[in-house]
Scaffold this motif. Structure first.
Motif, PDB file in Angstrom:
ATOM      1  N   TRP A 347       0.649  -1.236  -0.036  1.00  0.00           N
ATOM      2  CA  TRP A 347       0.028   0.069   0.096  1.00  0.00           C
ATOM      3  C   TRP A 347       0.999   1.037   0.117  1.00  0.00           C
ATOM      4  CZ3 TRP A 347      -3.302  -2.791  -1.976  1.00  0.00           C
ATOM      5  CH2 TRP A 347      -4.253  -3.418  -1.151  1.00  0.00           C
ATOM      6  N   GLU A 348       2.106   1.200   0.694  1.00  0.00           N
ATOM      7  CA  GLU A 348       2.868   2.462   1.000  1.00  0.00           C
ATOM      8  C   GLU A 348       3.519   2.556  -0.583  1.00  0.00           C
ATOM      9  OE1 GLU A 348       2.729  -0.020   2.794  1.00  0.00           O
ATOM     10  OE2 GLU A 348       2.076   0.676   4.858  1.00  0.00           O
ATOM     11  N   ALA A 351       1.006   4.222  -2.827  1.00  0.00           N
ATOM     12  CA  ALA A 351       0.791   5.545  -2.697  1.00  0.00           C
ATOM     13  C   ALA A 351       1.906   6.355  -3.200  1.00  0.00           C
ATOM     14  CB  ALA A 351       0.526   5.789  -1.037  1.00  0.00           C
ATOM     15  N   ILE A 369      -6.394   0.356  -8.735  1.00  0.00           N
ATOM     16  CA  ILE A 369      -6.315   0.393  -7.281  1.00  0.00           C
ATOM     17  C   ILE A 369      -8.107   0.631  -6.813  1.00  0.00           C
ATOM     18  CG2 ILE A 369      -6.087   1.813  -5.275  1.00  0.00           C
ATOM     19  CD1 ILE A 369      -3.171   2.610  -6.430  1.00  0.00           C
ATOM     20  N   CYS A 375      -8.466  -2.822  -0.637  1.00  0.00           N
ATOM     21  CA  CYS A 375      -7.825  -1.697  -0.733  1.00  0.00           C
ATOM     22  C   CYS A 375      -8.202  -0.833   0.575  1.00  0.00           C
ATOM     23  CB  CYS A 375      -7.719  -1.073  -2.075  1.00  0.00           C
ATOM     24  SG  CYS A 375      -6.810   0.343  -1.920  1.00  0.00           S
ATOM     25  N   LEU A 379      -5.829   5.171   0.486  1.00  0.00           N
ATOM     26  CA  LEU A 379      -5.458   4.691  -0.844  1.00  0.00           C
ATOM     27  C   LEU A 379      -6.259   4.804  -1.742  1.00  0.00           C
ATOM     28  CD1 LEU A 379      -2.662   4.141  -2.305  1.00  0.00           C
ATOM     29  CD2 LEU A 379      -3.307   1.422  -2.240  1.00  0.00           C
ATOM     30  N   ARG A 380      -7.657   4.340  -1.559  1.00  0.00           N
ATOM     31  CA  ARG A 380      -8.703   4.501  -2.472  1.00  0.00           C
ATOM     32  C   ARG A 380      -8.864   5.914  -2.469  1.00  0.00           C
ATOM     33  NH1 ARG A 380     -11.955   0.351  -3.807  1.00  0.00           N
ATOM     34  NH2 ARG A 380     -13.979   2.140  -3.875  1.00  0.00           N
ATOM     35  N   GLN A 382      -6.902   8.432  -2.418  1.00  0.00           N
ATOM     36  CA  GLN A 382      -5.852   9.101  -2.962  1.00  0.00           C
ATOM     37  C   GLN A 382      -6.004   8.777  -4.585  1.00  0.00           C
ATOM     38  OE1 GLN A 382      -1.905   7.920  -2.027  1.00  0.00           O
ATOM     39  NE2 GLN A 382      -0.745   9.236  -3.370  1.00  0.00           N
TER      40      GLN A 382
END
Length: 889
Positions: A347-348, A351, A369, A375, A379-380, A382
């Motif tokens: 995830w990082e 992003a 994504i 997820c 993150l979603r 973003q």
């Protein structure tokens, strides 16, 4: 391996010319064999007679090829001699592919070792490829692939290793060092041969020892895209095979503990990821993408943990190299069920990638994504912000006053996207089209972001269409520049209209819906709208009319939609008179859709009848373009079903026009193009199904007339649709009508229960059975299949409804069966004449319709598709077989 050593190696690696085929080989090759030529799709597939008919399938059944039959074994030595002789004309690639498929079938069903021992000519052919000579690249490629097929079984692999055949074909001493290697087909055959061969531990040791892996590395950058792609896939295959070793537990993170092939491949990937050359980075990323996409074993997690720091390190470079391949890899890892994304830092990384890539590069990643099921919410959010950013910038650039930009829920960010949008028209158009397409894909998904910014997106779509049309009035320099870039851009117009139509699934503020209808009407009126843009404007208009607010309990159009329709119909009239046939065609399609949806409602009927649209539609039945005539037929059928056609001629109204039924029958009988005739048959079938007013007056006369014309049509789709109409009439006559249309003038007539022979009288009067029997011998398979299904349906009904008296009757059917046999032989000039129901029932009982249906399900050349036929054809091309002994394979 004792069994392997009992037979001597059949060839030696010596040079010299290949001897000519021996006399016995030529005699076997010339021996006449049973061959089959292409027949008609039904001719020869069934026989009528006193007994049950049997479908004729021939001796080359579907099981041929599972073993090497004696006839093929006799032909094989001569064929191998031809393939090994560079002086002989080469068989084409299709024959070699079919030959390779046949060998694959044999080896999958049995022992490759036994096949080689019983047919030593095969090993002689492979050994002959090692001799210095002017070989055909196609035959050399075929031989490499064939070797891999044989060596896929470990005992056969050991057998071929004894003669040093494998190292000499796939090692540096083989084609790698020769002139043939310059041909892409040889390099491709070498890769495919190794791909087939790499199935067992012995193959892995061979690959490590002969240096093949290093060659595969170099082929990743091959000038042929097919070769380069195959090389990458082969690396993935070898990596997966080597990591499935017998070691307990997941592989260690220590490089020294990995299997040799895996260690070498992963080391090469690591070196490529550290490289400064973008092509090498791209190759490594592509291999990893395929690996995580196809391999879901626990070792893939270990591989990602080991390589993820190097992948993340690519984000520190400026610009980010191989961005497209990087996005593909990260999404492949995120979708892999063998990885827990939250615990491996994915995830990082995602992003960070979203923030580092340009909007054009980040769009596909953001969409991917948002499609993920598990997820993280941050993150979603973003990803959605990245996806919306271009449209937010458009709204900001065209805002009439500061603070009134209609920002998409604070999505705009730093507006660096404006700089990406404006440098050139190509960049601006490409980014906007991709953004609209991504949002259109996202909208119907259950995992789309919630809340969905419906109103801002509607505003953005309308604004884009206004910018392209030149009707927007931006006050800022940025907005005016954006307007200049997009003015008249057909690509953005099409994408925005598609997206606007998709947004009709949701709701919006009334003032925005009014703007939507206004911009759609503007596009439909504009003389500058291209035919494709007009078609999409019609489609979006229909979708928005469908979604217009409804009064509870009423399906009529709401007042706003009716007002829009009154403005739209004059525009539609104009478009139906357009000199561009695509525009006339789109207008007719739109009219057909609207009539089918609202033709029974008072507001729509009144507005339509007050216009010239029905009259123009009738005139377009004689349009010079066949596509337009077909669309006019469909529109006329729909208008007539709803009672919206212009009045036919009558004593009271002598100025009326010809009835739609007569018009469409004339088209079916005389139109020179197939499209209008097919459309007419579809309309007639629907009219019969819905009990149209012009049909129920004399249904039998209608059906008889249509079937008589359809039976003589040269277009197979018209004949097939004739069988569909016949089936509808059959169902209605036997008391099994389909679902009635809610707008039907009268309900379908359901025949009362009666003896089957009596119920078949109407079918005989309209000559339905003569039409169906003639279609049974049609040279076009879909027509014959549809006829077979119709007769099977009738026979099933016959079995459930026949009475004891009917079962005891035995009419004379000899004349009918004799006529059917003549039809089967190709002589269909003589009609069957009037048939009695009892004769029809008796003929149906004597036919093997199930067997015929099975024969029709076979491919048209299933009789000729035999290995023996293939070998004979390949030998015939070089004169070993006489021309009259070759098949039509």
């Amino acid at each position: 391996m004792a069994a392997v050593t009992r037979r001597p190696w059949p060839c030696a690696p010596s040079s010299g010319p290949r001897p000519a085929p021996r006399a016995g080989e030529l005699e076997a090759a010339r021996r006449p064999a049973r061959t089959y030529r292409l027949r008609g799709r039904l001719r020869g597939a069934q026989r009528h007679g006193g007994g049950a008919a049997r479908p004729h399938l021939g001796t080359a059944g579907t099981a041929v090829g599972l073993t090497m039959d004696p006839e093929c074994s006799q032909l094989l030595p001569a064929l191998c001699a031809v393939l090994a002789d560079p002086r002989q004309p080469m068989a084409d690639d299709t024959c070699l592919e079919k030959l390779l498929d046949w060998f694959k079938t044999i080896t999958e069903a049995g022992s490759s070792l036994l096949l080689l021992q019983e047919n030593p000519c095969l090993v002689e052919l492979l050994c002959h490829m090692l001799k210095p000579q002017d070989l055909s690249s196609r035959v050399l490629s075929f031989s490499l692939r064939l070797t891999g097929v044989f060596a896929a079984q470990e005992d056969c692999f050991q057998y071929l290793q004894q003669g040093e055949l494998l190292p000499r074909l796939f090692g540096e001493a083989g084609p790698l060092g020769g002139a043939a290697w310059t041909a892409p087909t040889v390099r491709s055959g070498w890769i495919q041969g190794l791909r087939s061969l790499a199935r067992h531990p012995s193959a892995l040791h061979f690959l490590a020892d002969c240096g093949a892996v290093d060659t595969i590395f170099s082929l990743q950058g091959d000038s042929s895209l097919f070769v380069a792609s195959a090389a990458g896939q082969l690396l993935v295959h070898i990596l997966g095979l080597s990591m499935q070793g017998p070691a307990d537990g997941p592989p260690s993170l220590q490089a020294g503990d990995w299997p040799a092939c895996a260690q070498k491949i992963v080391g090469h990937i690591e070196e490529s990821l550290r490289s400064m050359a973008t092509p090498q980075i791209t190759q490594a990323l592509n291999v990893l993408t395929t690996t995580f996409g196809h391999c879901h074993d626990p070792w893939t997690r270990v591989l990602w943990v080991r390589l993820s720091p190097l992948v993340a390190g690519l984000l520190e470079k400026d610009p980010v190299p191989a961005a497209h391949s990087l996005v593909d890899l990260l999404l492949s890892v995120a979708r892999s069920p063998g990885l827990s994304s939250s615990s491996c830092g994915l995830w990082e990384t995602l992003a960070q990638t979203l923030s580092r890539l340009s909007p054009t590069q980040a769009g596909p990643l953001a969409l991917g994504i948002l499609k993920l099921q598990d997820c993280s919410q941050a993150l979603r959010a973003q990803a959605f912000a990245v996806l919306l950013q271009p449209l937010a910038c458009v709204l900001k650039a065209t805002a009439q006053a500061p603070g009134a930009s209609g920002v998409l829920d604070g999505t705009v960010g730093d507006f660096a996207t404006v700089d990406t949008l404006l440098p050139s028209k190509a960049a601006c158009v490409g980014l906007l089209c991709r953004t609209l397409a991504h949002l259109e894909l996202l909208l119907p998904l259950p995992q789309r972001p919630c809340p969905w910014p419906q109103a801002p997106l509607l505003g953005a779509a309308v604004t884009l269409l206004q910018l392209c049309q030149g009707s927007a009035s931006p006050t800022s320099d940025t907005g005016r520049h954006l307007c200049a870039l997009l003015l008249g851009c057909v690509r953005v117009q099409r994408a925005a209209l598609d997206f606007l139509g998709t947004l009709s699934q949701g709701t919006g503020p009334p003032e925005l819906v009014t703007e939507v209808f206004a911009v759609l009407l503007e596009y439909l009126r504009s003389p500058d709208s291209s035919p494709t843009v007009l078609k999409k404007a019609f489609q979006a208009t229909f979708r928005w009319l469908l979604s217009s607010p409804k009064t509870p309990g009423c399906w009529d159009l709401d007042p706003q939609a009716l007002l829009f329709l009154r403005e739209l119909l004059p525009v539609l009239q104009k478009r139906l008179c357009s000199p561009c046939w695509e525009v006339r065609d789109s207008g007719l399609e739109f009219l057909t859709q609207m009539t089918g949806r609202w033709g029974g409602q008072a507001g729509f009927r009144h507005t339509l009848l007050a216009s010239e649209v029905p009259k123009l539609t009738e005139q377009l039945l004689r349009d010079p373009e066949s596509y337009v005539r077909a669309s006019a037929v469909a529109a006329t059928g729909q208008l007539s079903s709803q009672g919206l056609c212009i009045s036919p001629a009558s004593p009271e109204h002598p100025g009326g026009q010809q009835s739609p039924l007569s018009e469409l029958l004339h088209i079916l009988s005389t139109d020179s193009e197939g499209f209008p005739r097919r459309a007419a048959m579809h309309v007639f079938t629907q009219w019969l199904r819905d009990s149209h007013a012009d049909v129920v007056g004399d249904t039998e006369e209608f059906v008889a007339g249509v079937l008589q014309v359809a039976s003589q049509d040269l277009d197979w789709e018209v004949r097939a649709q004739g069988l569909e109409l016949a089936l509808v009439f059959l169902e209605q006559t036997l008391g099994q009508p389909g679902s009635p249309c809610p707008y039907a003038v009268t309900p379908p007539v359901v025949a009362p229960a009666c003896p089957l022979a009596q119920a078949l009288q109407p079918l005989c009067r309209v000559r339905l059975f003569e039409f169906a029997f003639r279609a049974l011998f049609d040279c076009d398979r879909p027509v014959a299949q549809k006829s077979c299904d119709l007769l099977l349906f009738l026979r099933a009904k016959m079995a459930s409804s026949s009475s004891p008296q009917e079962a005891r009757s035995s009419p004379d059917v000899a004349s009918v069966e004799a006529a059917l046999q003549r039809w089967q032989a190709g002589d269909q000039a003589q009609p069957l004449g009037d048939l009695e129901p009892e004769v029809v029932l008796a003929v149906l009982k004597s036919m093997d319709l199930e067997g015929l249906r099975g024969a029709l399900a076979e491919s048209s050349d299933h009789v000729e598709k035999s290995p023996q036929s293939l070998l004979q054809d390949m030998l015939a091309t070089v004169g070993i077989l006489g021309e009259n002994e070759a098949d039509c394979y």
